[in-house]
Motif scaffolding. Structure first.
Motif, PDB file in Angstrom:
ATOM      1  N   ARG A  83       0.835  -1.206   0.000  1.00  0.00           N
ATOM      2  CA  ARG A  83       0.000   0.000   0.000  1.00  0.00           C
ATOM      3  C   ARG A  83       0.867   1.254   0.000  1.00  0.00           C
ATOM      4  N   ARG A  89      -0.717   4.537  -1.286  1.00  0.00           N
ATOM      5  CA  ARG A  89      -1.883   4.853  -0.460  1.00  0.00           C
ATOM      6  C   ARG A  89      -1.618   4.353   0.954  1.00  0.00           C
ATOM      7  N   THR A  90      -2.486   4.720   1.880  1.00  0.00           N
ATOM      8  CA  THR A  90      -2.317   4.260   3.261  1.00  0.00           C
ATOM      9  C   THR A  90      -3.013   2.932   3.454  1.00  0.00           C
ATOM     10  N   SER A  93      -6.743   3.050   4.021  1.00  0.00           N
ATOM     11  CA  SER A  93      -7.636   3.183   2.868  1.00  0.00           C
ATOM     12  C   SER A  93      -8.266   1.848   2.470  1.00  0.00           C
ATOM     13  N   SER A  97     -10.317   1.650   9.289  1.00  0.00           N
ATOM     14  CA  SER A  97     -10.791   2.635  10.242  1.00  0.00           C
ATOM     15  C   SER A  97     -12.050   2.110  10.936  1.00  0.00           C
ATOM     16  N   ASN A 165      -9.790  -4.350  -3.672  1.00  0.00           N
ATOM     17  CA  ASN A 165      -9.618  -2.905  -3.628  1.00  0.00           C
ATOM     18  C   ASN A 165      -8.845  -2.407  -4.843  1.00  0.00           C
ATOM     19  N   THR A 169     -10.112   0.120  -8.328  1.00  0.00           N
ATOM     20  CA  THR A 169      -9.539   1.443  -8.595  1.00  0.00           C
ATOM     21  C   THR A 169      -9.339   1.666 -10.077  1.00  0.00           C
TER      22      THR A 169
END
Length: 169
Positions: A83, A89-90, A93, A97, A165, A169
C-alpha cells in the motif's frame, strides 16, 4: 480552474506506476513467498524443529495458532509495504478505520451467529449433523476461536482488502 488542475496533477502523481494486473500478480507472488517464510518462523517459534516438519499432519491447536499468527503478521507487513510503496496509499484506505463502526461490528457479529447457529440447527433437524461433547476444554475452545478469527482476517485482508480494492480502482 488552476486549482483543479493542481489537484489532478497531485492525484496522478500519487498513483502507482504499475497497472492493476501487475500489482495483483506481484502481490500474490510476494504473498506466497512471505507466507512460507513467516509460517516457517511460526513453526520454529512454536518449537517444531525443521527436521520434524514432514510430520505436520497432527499439529496441536497451539502450534496451528502460532503458525497462523505469524502468517498473519507477514500478510499485514506485506499489505503495508504494497500500500505504501506500490499503491502509494495508506493501509487505512483498505477500510481499517473503526470510527463510527461499532453498530456495524455488533450487527455483523449478530448476523454471523444467527446464520451459523440457524444453519447448524437446520442440519441437525434433518439429521445431517450430530453434535456430541464428551469434555470441554475452554482454553482450547478459546484458542480455536481465535485461530478461526485469524484465518478469516487473513483471507479478508488479502482478497477483499488488497486484491478487490485494487480491482475497484
Amino acid at each position: 480552474m488552476q486549482e483543479e488542475q493542481t489537484t489532478q496533477t497531485t492525484t496522478q502523481e500519487k498513483k502507482s506506476a504499475l497497472p492493476v494486473w501487475a500489482r495483483i500478480l506481484l502481490f500474490i507472488i510476494a504473498f506466497l513467498i512471505v507466507s512460507v517464510i513467516f509460517q516457517l518462523i511460526g513453526l520454529l517459534v512454536a518449537g517444531i524443529p525443521l527436521m520434524e516438519m514432514a510430520s505436520l499432519g497432527e499439529m496441536s491447536t497451539n502450534v496451528l495458532f502460532v503458525v497462523q499468527l505469524w502468517g498473519f503478521i507477514g500478510l499485514l507487513l506485506l499489505v503495508f509495504i504494497f500500500r505504501k510503496y506500490i499503491d502509494k496509499r495508506t493501509i487505512l484506505s483498505l477500510g481499517f478505520s473503526l470510527k463510527n463502526r461499532g453498530k456495524d461490528f455488533v450487527f455483523g457479529l449478530l448476523i454471523a451467529v444467527l446464520l451459523i447457529g440457524g444453519g447448524s440447527l437446520v442440519l441437525m433437524g434433518f439429521g445431517f449433523v450430530e453434535f456430541s461433547v464428551n469434555e470441554i476444554d475452554f482454553g482450547t475452545f478459546a484458542l480455536s476461536f481465535l485461530l478461526f478469527i485469524i484465518v478469516a482476517l487473513n483471507e479478508e485482508i488479502m482478497i477483499r482488502g488488497y486484491i478487490l480494492n485494487n480491482l475497484l480502482t
